[in-house]
Design a protein around this motif. Structure first.
Motif, short mmCIF file in Angstrom:
data_model
loop_
_atom_site.label_atom_id
_atom_site.label_comp_id
_atom_site.label_asym_id
_atom_site.label_seq_id
_atom_site.Cartn_x
_atom_site.Cartn_y
_atom_site.Cartn_z
N PHE A 86 42.03 46.09 41.35
CA PHE A 86 42.16 46.31 42.70
C PHE A 86 40.56 46.08 43.27
CE2 PHE A 86 46.02 49.15 42.75
CZ PHE A 86 46.83 48.36 42.93
N ARG A 87 39.61 46.45 42.78
CA ARG A 87 38.07 46.19 43.23
C ARG A 87 37.90 44.84 42.90
NH1 ARG A 87 37.68 51.42 40.49
NH2 ARG A 87 36.92 50.36 38.80
N ARG A 88 38.31 44.44 41.86
CA ARG A 88 37.98 42.85 41.81
C ARG A 88 38.67 41.75 42.96
NH1 ARG A 88 38.97 43.43 36.22
NH2 ARG A 88 41.32 42.47 36.37
N ILE A 89 39.90 42.36 43.37
CA ILE A 89 40.75 41.68 44.34
C ILE A 89 40.00 41.93 45.76
CG2 ILE A 89 42.84 41.77 45.84
CD1 ILE A 89 44.07 41.96 43.30
N PHE A 177 50.84 35.13 54.00
CA PHE A 177 49.20 34.55 53.82
C PHE A 177 49.47 33.24 53.12
CE2 PHE A 177 50.94 37.37 50.31
CZ PHE A 177 50.96 36.42 49.25
N ASP A 178 48.32 32.55 53.30
CA ASP A 178 48.19 31.16 52.72
C ASP A 178 48.37 31.10 51.37
OD1 ASP A 178 47.24 28.66 51.84
OD2 ASP A 178 45.39 28.58 53.13
N PRO A 179 49.51 30.54 50.99
CA PRO A 179 49.69 30.35 49.52
C PRO A 179 48.96 29.69 48.53
CG PRO A 179 51.28 29.24 50.64
CD PRO A 179 50.37 29.97 51.55
N ALA A 180 48.12 28.77 48.87
CA ALA A 180 47.08 28.08 48.37
C ALA A 180 45.94 28.71 47.96
CB ALA A 180 46.63 26.93 49.23
N GLU A 181 45.81 30.09 48.47
CA GLU A 181 44.89 30.87 48.17
C GLU A 181 45.27 31.98 47.21
OE1 GLU A 181 41.85 30.96 49.13
OE2 GLU A 181 41.53 29.95 50.94
N HIS A 182 46.06 31.70 46.14
CA HIS A 182 46.67 32.59 45.32
C HIS A 182 45.70 33.36 44.40
CE1 HIS A 182 46.26 28.62 43.08
NE2 HIS A 182 46.02 29.75 41.72
N ARG A 183 44.48 32.80 44.23
CA ARG A 183 43.31 33.61 43.45
C ARG A 183 43.04 34.68 44.18
NH1 ARG A 183 39.84 28.60 40.39
NH2 ARG A 183 41.62 27.69 39.30
N ARG A 184 43.03 34.86 45.39
CA ARG A 184 42.44 35.94 46.08
C ARG A 184 43.34 37.17 45.99
NH1 ARG A 184 38.79 35.27 50.62
NH2 ARG A 184 38.16 33.34 50.94
N GLY A 185 44.60 36.93 45.66
CA GLY A 185 45.73 38.13 45.58
C GLY A 185 45.87 38.83 46.99
N LEU A 186 46.17 38.07 48.02
CA LEU A 186 46.06 38.38 49.42
C LEU A 186 47.30 39.35 49.77
CD1 LEU A 186 45.35 34.99 50.97
CD2 LEU A 186 43.91 37.09 51.19
#
Length: 252
Positions: A86-89, A177-186
């Motif tokens: 969670f802290r990484r996200i 949220f923006d699905p292209a930003e999947h690495r963010r874990g939005l």
């Protein structure tokens, strides 16, 4: 079903059976009531504590005769401890700015909503919502509701959450949220941000809607511990909740 001993004039209706959107081969029914008049916020507070959810100007509760798979869940915010993941996200999203706004739909929101639906839920009913449907989802609320907008440093919109304000917490009605930003874990980040906001406001709970053990799309909710489920008229730890989808009397 336990709502509260306080006397409030409410009329309840049962919907006709419809195909369940979560468990193939099953049918769902809901107990619904309108949220109208000067007591709408109070009624919504009481019903939320009894497992109801809001959609537009109604509150509803699953009331299927042969299934109790839908379990209302909420996070105990003051006991929540963030994990390393969670802290990484949170670190990946520390460049974002969040603004709390009145529930007013915008074209910018709808464009992001449409992109999200096409990418994540292309075969679902919400993917067919037009701008008018979206505006109704956001603005057709008779209770205290807010929009949480999350923006990148360049000002572009990246995530949105529709949030109901309760006396004992925040209710996450819907987020996208923006699905292209999947690495963010939005999706996870938005919930973490709501937990932070609840703690800041000294509110004990974040209501996350329903959890179904056999529905993979809802499995993420179990990550937010301690998590409570509503069963037999009370909120108990999800560790003690039985998840037999074939049991009867979902309304308890």
């Amino acid at each position: 079903m336990t709502v509260n001993q306080r006397r409030l004039t409410q009329h309840y209706f049962m919907t006709a059976p419809m195909p369940c959107p979560y468990l193939p081969g099953r049918f769902e029914r809901k107990l619904v009531t309108e949220l109208r008049g000067p007591e709408a916020n109070n009624v919504h507070d009481l019903l939320s504590r009894s497992g109801f959810r809001r959609s537009h100007s109604i509150a509803y509760l699953p009331a299927c005769s042969d299934c109790n798979a839908c379990i209302p869940v909420r996070v105990r915010c003051n006991e929540f401890e963030s994990s390393r993941s969670f802290r990484r996200i949170q670190g990946k999203n520390n460049d974002l700015t969040r603004t709390v706004l009145p529930p007013v739909a915008t074209q910018e929101q709808y464009q992001l909503f449409s992109i999200y639906q096409d990418a994540r839920h292309g075969s679902g009913d919400m993917a067919r919502m037009d701008a008018r449907d979206y505006r109704a989802m956001i603005e057709d609320s008779t209770i205290d509701t807010s929009i949480f907008e999350y923006r990148r440093s360049d000002g572009s919109l990246i995530a949105v959450a529709l949030v109901d304000n309760l006396a004992d917490g925040l209710s996450a009605v819907y987020s996208f949220f923006d699905p292209a930003e999947h690495r963010r874990g939005l999706g996870t980040y938005v919930i973490l941000d709501l937990i932070d906001e609840a703690n800041l406001l000294d509110l004990p709970h974040i209501y996350l809607g329903y959890w179904i053990g056999d529905c993979r799309k809802m499995s993420y909710k179990m990550r937010f511990q301690p998590l409570e489920g509503f069963r037999n008229g009370q909120w108990i730890s999800m560790k003690d909740v039985k998840t037999d989808a074939t049991s009867s009397n979902v309304s308890d």
